[in-house]
Design a protein around this motif. Structure first.
Motif, PDB file in Angstrom:
ATOM      1  N   UNK A 337       0.831  -1.200   0.000  1.00 10.66           N
ATOM      2  CA  UNK A 337       0.000   0.000   0.000  1.00 10.66           C
ATOM      3  C   UNK A 337       0.872   1.258   0.000  1.00 10.66           C
ATOM      4  N   UNK A 338       0.421   2.339  -0.650  1.00  7.76           N
ATOM      5  CA  UNK A 338       1.135   3.615  -0.545  1.00  7.76           C
ATOM      6  C   UNK A 338       0.848   4.257   0.805  1.00  7.76           C
ATOM      7  N   UNK A 339       1.901   4.670   1.513  1.00  7.08           N
ATOM      8  CA  UNK A 339       1.696   5.271   2.826  1.00  7.08           C
ATOM      9  C   UNK A 339       2.104   6.739   2.870  1.00  7.08           C
ATOM     10  N   UNK A 340       2.952   7.163   1.938  1.00 13.12           N
ATOM     11  CA  UNK A 340       3.360   8.557   1.866  1.00 13.12           C
ATOM     12  C   UNK A 340       3.977   8.775   0.498  1.00 13.12           C
ATOM     13  N   UNK A 341       4.332  10.006   0.216  1.00 11.57           N
ATOM     14  CA  UNK A 341       4.923  10.372  -1.059  1.00 11.57           C
ATOM     15  C   UNK A 341       6.168   9.520  -1.339  1.00 11.57           C
ATOM     16  N   UNK A 342       6.079   8.637  -2.353  1.00 14.73           N
ATOM     17  CA  UNK A 342       7.161   7.738  -2.765  1.00 14.73           C
ATOM     18  C   UNK A 342       7.530   6.696  -1.699  1.00 14.73           C
ATOM     19  N   UNK A 344       6.078   3.180   0.381  1.00 15.48           N
ATOM     20  CA  UNK A 344       5.096   2.105   0.316  1.00 15.48           C
ATOM     21  C   UNK A 344       5.308   1.171   1.502  1.00 15.48           C
ATOM     22  N   UNK A 345       4.217   0.614   1.986  1.00 20.04           N
ATOM     23  CA  UNK A 345       4.316  -0.333   3.100  1.00 20.04           C
ATOM     24  C   UNK A 345       4.142  -1.753   2.598  1.00 20.04           C
ATOM     25  N   UNK A 346       4.839  -2.663   3.250  1.00 23.15           N
ATOM     26  CA  UNK A 346       4.635  -4.094   3.068  1.00 23.15           C
ATOM     27  C   UNK A 346       4.158  -4.648   4.405  1.00 23.15           C
ATOM     28  N   UNK A 347       2.962  -5.209   4.422  1.00 28.84           N
ATOM     29  CA  UNK A 347       2.405  -5.811   5.629  1.00 28.84           C
ATOM     30  C   UNK A 347       2.376  -7.321   5.443  1.00 28.84           C
ATOM     31  N   UNK A 348       2.891  -8.032   6.413  1.00 26.91           N
ATOM     32  CA  UNK A 348       3.050  -9.482   6.311  1.00 26.91           C
ATOM     33  C   UNK A 348       2.182 -10.163   7.361  1.00 26.91           C
ATOM     34  N   UNK A 349       1.448 -11.185   6.949  1.00 32.32           N
ATOM     35  CA  UNK A 349       0.692 -12.017   7.885  1.00 32.32           C
ATOM     36  C   UNK A 349       0.863 -13.465   7.458  1.00 32.32           C
ATOM     37  N   UNK A 350       1.432 -14.276   8.333  1.00 36.20           N
ATOM     38  CA  UNK A 350       1.640 -15.684   8.011  1.00 36.20           C
ATOM     39  C   UNK A 350       3.004 -16.153   8.466  1.00 36.20           C
ATOM     40  N   UNK A 351       3.047 -17.094   9.381  1.00 42.17           N
ATOM     41  CA  UNK A 351       4.288 -17.560   9.973  1.00 42.17           C
ATOM     42  C   UNK A 351       5.146 -18.408   9.032  1.00 42.17           C
ATOM     43  N   UNK A 352       4.546 -18.973   7.985  1.00 42.81           N
ATOM     44  CA  UNK A 352       5.268 -19.921   7.147  1.00 42.81           C
ATOM     45  C   UNK A 352       5.923 -19.281   5.926  1.00 42.81           C
ATOM     46  N   UNK A 353       5.846 -17.971   5.815  1.00 44.35           N
ATOM     47  CA  UNK A 353       6.388 -17.314   4.621  1.00 44.35           C
ATOM     48  C   UNK A 353       7.913 -17.265   4.635  1.00 44.35           C
ATOM     49  N   UNK A 354       8.522 -17.316   5.815  1.00 48.75           N
ATOM     50  CA  UNK A 354       9.973 -17.332   5.901  1.00 48.75           C
ATOM     51  C   UNK A 354      10.602 -16.027   5.448  1.00 48.75           C
ATOM     52  N   UNK A 355      11.837 -16.121   4.928  1.00 46.61           N
ATOM     53  CA  UNK A 355      12.548 -14.921   4.463  1.00 46.61           C
ATOM     54  C   UNK A 355      11.968 -14.458   3.133  1.00 46.61           C
ATOM     55  N   UNK A 356      11.694 -13.170   3.056  1.00 45.46           N
ATOM     56  CA  UNK A 356      11.102 -12.574   1.857  1.00 45.46           C
ATOM     57  C   UNK A 356      12.107 -11.599   1.261  1.00 45.46           C
ATOM     58  N   UNK A 357      12.464 -11.786   0.012  1.00 45.74           N
ATOM     59  CA  UNK A 357      13.376 -10.892  -0.693  1.00 45.74           C
ATOM     60  C   UNK A 357      12.566  -9.906  -1.533  1.00 45.74           C
TER      61      UNK A 357
END
Length: 418
Positions: A337-342, A344-357
């Motif tokens: 989601x856009x949170x401010x000028x330029x 963006x937020x990444x919101x994570x829900x889920x314990x099994x996703x592990x490391x995210x690149x």
């Protein structure tokens, strides 16, 4: 000056496309587009989206409770659904009083000719009816005995209902899932000896839902409904709901010898509140219901969202009666989601996703930024140092690649990306 104005118009026309969520499965992912959202940052109820109370009224005669607009309070992006107990029963007046209906239910006035209520609660419901989609709410429950919050869909006539979440204060480490429909729900087979019974059950969690913030969500599709807690699947109902439904969020009280008993007792503290951070509705169609929501920036609430470890609350165990093996493919969600000028937020829900690149790719297919996150519920991605232009956000998770295009508008660096 005209060029700068054009740039900002371009930014806001593109940023509306940067409101997406991926429902991540173990081998593939489903992309959702934001349809309706309320972050409750405007200091009052958005009358374009909601009405106070239920779609059909505000008085719950069975529980001696009246929903009142003043019991829905707003503060710093948080909604409080407040339950109150007047010192003495108060009269019901105005549009909330339907004497003919009450008499049919064998409810009669007191010696003063008044109908009264013992409790007041907070509730609001969508003006729009939905049919299919992904529905989510970030909330903090309440542990007072008798409190009965809910996040649900209701379709009126015929009586179809999907209860993504019902809670009780004295059962603050449990979630009740349920569905109601004229035919089919009562014919569900499951549990011991595979006997017919109504679908629905309590799911125990490892922590109290009143101790922290959690996300309850549900996916409603033709022929099935899935239920989730913090991105983790907790229930699956196979069946069809034919009626478009209103979304309802409320905090009520139960009553002894009534559904969801017990009610409050002398130890229950009033007033008490259930807190809501946001409500979002997603669709697989890339459209937005309300044009005024197209230009929204999703500023996070600093008093309740941090970079703490990923949501810890999870089901203690799967309830066989409402859990299905098809849920094993569900791993969690990633929201952009856009949170401010330029930014963006990444919101994570889920314990099994592990490391995210996460990598940022310019239009020449060159990587210009990258980072990894793990076991973090919220991350701000600041792209303000990049030249103006379109960029692909490339997310690598569970051997999958998720891609979405976002804009960067930087007037000081116009022309650097040729």
């Amino acid at each position: 000056m005209k060029n700068i104005a054009f740039i900002f118009i371009l930014f806001y026309s593109i940023v509306i496309q940067s409101q997406v969520m991926w429902q991540v499965k173990n081998t593939t992912s489903k992309k959702w587009y934001l349809q309706v959202s309320d972050e409750f940052s405007e200091g009052g109820l958005n009358s374009d989206l909601w009405k106070f109370g239920y779609p059909w009224g505000n008085y719950l005669y069975q529980f001696d409770l009246l929903y009142k607009s003043e019991n829905v309070e707003f503060n710093n992006g948080i909604v409080s659904l407040v339950l109150k107990k007047p010192d003495n029963p108060e009269p019901i007046i105005g549009e909330n009083l339907d004497t003919d209906f009450l008499k049919k239910k064998n409810r009669f006035p007191n010696e003063k000719g008044e109908y009264t209520y013992n409790y007041s609660g907070g509730a609001f419901s969508s003006k729009r009816q939905f049919k299919y989609g992904y529905f989510e709410m970030r909330f903090k429950a309440n542990a007072e005995k008798g409190v009965w919050p809910a996040f649900w869909l209701y379709g009126g006539n015929p009586n179809e209902e999907i209860d993504f979440y019902e809670g009780k204060g004295e059962r603050d480490n449990q979630i009740h899932l349920d569905v109601h429909c004229p035919k089919g729900c009562e014919d569900f087979k499951g549990g011991f000896l595979n006997l017919k019974k109504n679908w629905g059950a309590w799911v125990k969690t490892n922590e109290s839902l009143a101790d922290g913030w959690n996300i309850i969500s549900g996916e409603w599709q033709p022929n099935y409904v899935k239920f989730f807690l913090n991105g983790q699947p907790i229930g699956y109902f196979e069946g069809e709901f034919k009626t478009a439904q209103n979304l309802i969020i409320n905090s009520a009280v139960s009553k002894d010898k009534e559904p969801f008993n017990p009610g409050p007792d002398a130890r229950t503290k009033f007033p008490n509140s259930v807190l809501i951070d946001y409500v979002r509705v997603w669709s697989q169609e890339d459209t937005i219901y309300n044009i005024k929501d197209r230009y929204k920036l999703f500023e996070y609430s600093p008093n309740n969202i941090t970079n703490n470890d990923l949501y810890q609350t999870k089901p203690k165990r799967n309830v066989n009666y409402i859990y299905d093996k098809v849920l094993k493919e569900e791993e969690g969600t990633i929201t952009l989601l856009p949170v401010f000028y330029n930014k963006y937020s990444l919101s994570i829900a889920g314990k099994k996703l592990g490391k995210i690149q996460v990598d940022v790719i310019d239009r020449f297919n060159v990587k210009v930024a990258g980072f990894s996150i793990e076991n973090t519920e919220y991350y701000i991605m600041d792209l303000s140092a990049l030249p103006t232009g379109p960029y692909d956000v490339k997310i690598s998770v569970l051997n999958q690649t998720l891609i979405h295009n976002v804009p960067v508008i930087n007037p000081e660096k116009i022309g650097e990306q040729k």
